[in-house]
Design a protein around this motif. Sequence first.
Motif: not given
Length: 285
Positions: A243, A226-227, A180-183, A178
């Motif tokens: 994260l 992307g998740i 969020p790789t973009a962050r 879960k």
Amino acid sequence: MATLIQDVRSEHNIFSAWRHVKRSALSSQNDEIRGAASEFEHAHQRHLRRIITQLRENRFTFDPVKGVLKDARKRIAAGKDPRPIAIATLKNRVVQRAILQVLQPRVALDLKEQDTRYETKRDERLGKINDVNQSRFGVGGLIYPYGGVSPAIKLIREGIDAGAKYYYQSDIKAFFTKIPTARVVEFVRAETRDDALADLFEKGLAMHLANKDELQGYAELFPQGGIGVAQGSSLSAFAGNVLLYEMDHKLNDMGVLPYAILTTYLWLRAQRRFLIQRSSMRRQR
């Protein structure tokens, strides 16, 4: 001074990454993984120099991974989903490890030891990533003296000695799938100011299944779109620590001592009522 991406693709770093991957792969219980590592080792200089050349010429691509449903029968019988584990090629693992060794810099404590132990060190080019690597609370996935079992026990004992009487333990369900790789990628990009490194890191986090049709309808358990990050990747714990870093420290500012060992949390607090309130807030998030 060399850039971070130059450090990633340096001969010293890539060969060091292979030594770590080789040690892990050769001790695997999986015959296929051990065999692949043995075969790779026989021509490792040729394989590694090809990887280095491809990285330097921006031609390197990560292979699709093999998805495995760990403990499938047992977990399905218990009404739970199987654990989605990604088995990457050795080529993938070497480059992922090489990226980690730059984002989480370390120095060997004793080069004479066969199983070399490391101590974390700061690299000013990493900005606030250094703070993540030296977090007091994220003991899972960190390097000595911040990570490991002994520091975790020491921190918990200090919390109790400081007056903590109550604890709350929680496990973050399906945490890695879960994220969020973009962050995480944008944090790395902003702190390193190295777009080439951030781009490679993003590709290293991405996961593409090679055997989607063989997973009996469970392919959706694996990261996609992307998740999520692959369980089994050397970059997964680092991504999780990035994260959770801000939340850990905000909780501490509220008087809660949050100790994170990857997906498991142990919170300590002197007042029981306050701890229950904070745990409820976390569930809502």
